[in-house]
Design a protein around this motif. Sequence first.
Motif, PDB file in Angstrom:
ATOM      1  N   UNK A  19       0.828  -1.205   0.000  1.00 44.92           N
ATOM      2  CA  UNK A  19       0.000   0.000   0.000  1.00 44.92           C
ATOM      3  C   UNK A  19       0.862   1.254   0.000  1.00 44.92           C
ATOM      4  N   UNK A  20       1.949   1.232   0.769  1.00 41.46           N
ATOM      5  CA  UNK A  20       2.827   2.397   0.833  1.00 41.46           C
ATOM      6  C   UNK A  20       3.500   2.638  -0.507  1.00 41.46           C
ATOM      7  N   UNK A  21       3.932   1.578  -1.166  1.00 42.69           N
ATOM      8  CA  UNK A  21       4.570   1.742  -2.477  1.00 42.69           C
ATOM      9  C   UNK A  21       3.591   2.331  -3.485  1.00 42.69           C
ATOM     10  N   UNK A  22       2.348   1.866  -3.451  1.00 47.21           N
ATOM     11  CA  UNK A  22       1.334   2.416  -4.360  1.00 47.21           C
ATOM     12  C   UNK A  22       1.029   3.858  -4.011  1.00 47.21           C
ATOM     13  N   UNK A  23       0.859   4.133  -2.719  1.00 49.62           N
ATOM     14  CA  UNK A  23       0.550   5.497  -2.290  1.00 49.62           C
ATOM     15  C   UNK A  23       1.684   6.452  -2.638  1.00 49.62           C
ATOM     16  N   UNK A  24       2.914   6.007  -2.418  1.00 53.94           N
ATOM     17  CA  UNK A  24       4.054   6.870  -2.713  1.00 53.94           C
ATOM     18  C   UNK A  24       4.116   7.242  -4.173  1.00 53.94           C
ATOM     19  N   UNK A  25       3.896   6.277  -5.031  1.00 49.14           N
ATOM     20  CA  UNK A  25       3.905   6.555  -6.471  1.00 49.14           C
ATOM     21  C   UNK A  25       2.788   7.514  -6.852  1.00 49.14           C
ATOM     22  N   UNK A  26       1.601   7.274  -6.327  1.00 51.66           N
ATOM     23  CA  UNK A  26       0.452   8.110  -6.667  1.00 51.66           C
ATOM     24  C   UNK A  26       0.579   9.514  -6.087  1.00 51.66           C
ATOM     25  N   UNK A  27       0.990   9.606  -4.838  1.00 54.49           N
ATOM     26  CA  UNK A  27       1.150  10.926  -4.213  1.00 54.49           C
ATOM     27  C   UNK A  27       2.161  11.766  -4.987  1.00 54.49           C
ATOM     28  N   UNK A  28       3.251  11.138  -5.364  1.00 51.61           N
ATOM     29  CA  UNK A  28       4.300  11.892  -6.049  1.00 51.61           C
ATOM     30  C   UNK A  28       3.864  12.308  -7.447  1.00 51.61           C
ATOM     31  N   UNK A  29       3.203  11.405  -8.169  1.00 56.30           N
ATOM     32  CA  UNK A  29       2.827  11.687  -9.552  1.00 56.30           C
ATOM     33  C   UNK A  29       1.629  12.620  -9.665  1.00 56.30           C
ATOM     34  N   UNK A  30       0.667  12.499  -8.733  1.00 53.22           N
ATOM     35  CA  UNK A  30      -0.608  13.214  -8.901  1.00 53.22           C
ATOM     36  C   UNK A  30      -0.860  14.282  -7.845  1.00 53.22           C
ATOM     37  N   UNK A  31      -0.147  14.188  -6.730  1.00 51.37           N
ATOM     38  CA  UNK A  31      -0.399  15.107  -5.627  1.00 51.37           C
ATOM     39  C   UNK A  31      -1.161  14.417  -4.518  1.00 51.37           C
ATOM     40  N   UNK A  32      -0.922  14.852  -3.302  1.00 47.69           N
ATOM     41  CA  UNK A  32      -1.516  14.195  -2.131  1.00 47.69           C
ATOM     42  C   UNK A  32      -3.032  14.377  -2.094  1.00 47.69           C
ATOM     43  N   UNK A  33      -3.500  15.592  -2.326  1.00 47.33           N
ATOM     44  CA  UNK A  33      -4.937  15.845  -2.234  1.00 47.33           C
ATOM     45  C   UNK A  33      -5.718  15.149  -3.346  1.00 47.33           C
ATOM     46  N   UNK A  34      -5.077  14.911  -4.482  1.00 47.29           N
ATOM     47  CA  UNK A  34      -5.772  14.324  -5.634  1.00 47.29           C
ATOM     48  C   UNK A  34      -5.951  12.814  -5.517  1.00 47.29           C
ATOM     49  N   UNK A  35      -5.284  12.199  -4.552  1.00 44.76           N
ATOM     50  CA  UNK A  35      -5.292  10.734  -4.427  1.00 44.76           C
ATOM     51  C   UNK A  35      -6.086  10.334  -3.190  1.00 44.76           C
ATOM     52  N   UNK A  36      -7.090   9.513  -3.407  1.00 49.46           N
ATOM     53  CA  UNK A  36      -7.910   9.041  -2.302  1.00 49.46           C
ATOM     54  C   UNK A  36      -7.539   7.637  -1.859  1.00 49.46           C
ATOM     55  N   UNK A  37      -8.084   7.250  -0.732  1.00 49.09           N
ATOM     56  CA  UNK A  37      -7.791   5.936  -0.171  1.00 49.09           C
ATOM     57  C   UNK A  37      -8.304   4.818  -1.083  1.00 49.09           C
ATOM     58  N   UNK A  38      -9.426   5.045  -1.746  1.00 49.43           N
ATOM     59  CA  UNK A  38      -9.964   4.021  -2.650  1.00 49.43           C
ATOM     60  C   UNK A  38      -8.977   3.699  -3.773  1.00 49.43           C
ATOM     61  N   UNK A  39      -8.380   4.741  -4.344  1.00 47.32           N
ATOM     62  CA  UNK A  39      -7.418   4.540  -5.434  1.00 47.32           C
ATOM     63  C   UNK A  39      -6.169   3.827  -4.928  1.00 47.32           C
TER      64      UNK A  39
END
Length: 205
Positions: A19-39
């Motif tokens: 989950x952390x690896x997925x979140x890290x990639x998404x947060x960095x690429x899209x921004x923290x606010x743009x990424x939700x827990x569902x994604x």
Amino acid sequence: MSITGTPHRVPMTPAARRALEAAGRLFYERGIHAVGVDLIAAEAGVTKKTLYDRFGSKEQIVVEYLADRDERWRADLAPRLEASESPKDRVLAVFDVARDWMDANGPRGCSMVNAHVEIGDPSHPAYAIIIGQKQWMLTLFTDLVRPLAPATADSLGRTLMLLHEGALVAHGLRIFPGALDHARQDAELLLTGIPAGAAESGSAN
């Protein structure tokens, strides 16, 4: 502003690590606010319940994301500093490692700077990670340059950090190519310009 206290951390089970690896990639690429827990859950192949069981909140996932980036950066930097033969080489090694890190991990610039744009609230649990990492970098540059110029180490440390941080921002914005190489050249000129005997005279004070 000095931020005190150590943010709470959670143990990394295999599911939490995915989950952390997925979140890290998404947060960095899209921004923290743009990424939700569902994604994050969908990308990691875990349930939303698993995320909350492991982390408790999205805020904690952000803490772990930034702490993980910081830990990996320090782990990359440490052996290069140890392998450098002189104080000047150690200072320049920081710029070399930063260039390699950005080439491998940072097309959008510094994750801490990017996160600070979105997390401006000192009460956010990840804020201490962001500020603490930059305070650590300032201390690092100051300590590395102190053997070269003890009397002016504080000022030189700030200047070197400004060169480094400015290069990270320029890299992320793609203002011009080779921002970190340019900053390294300026740092080398700065260190070369330290008067001969500055270390000895500073030590005698």
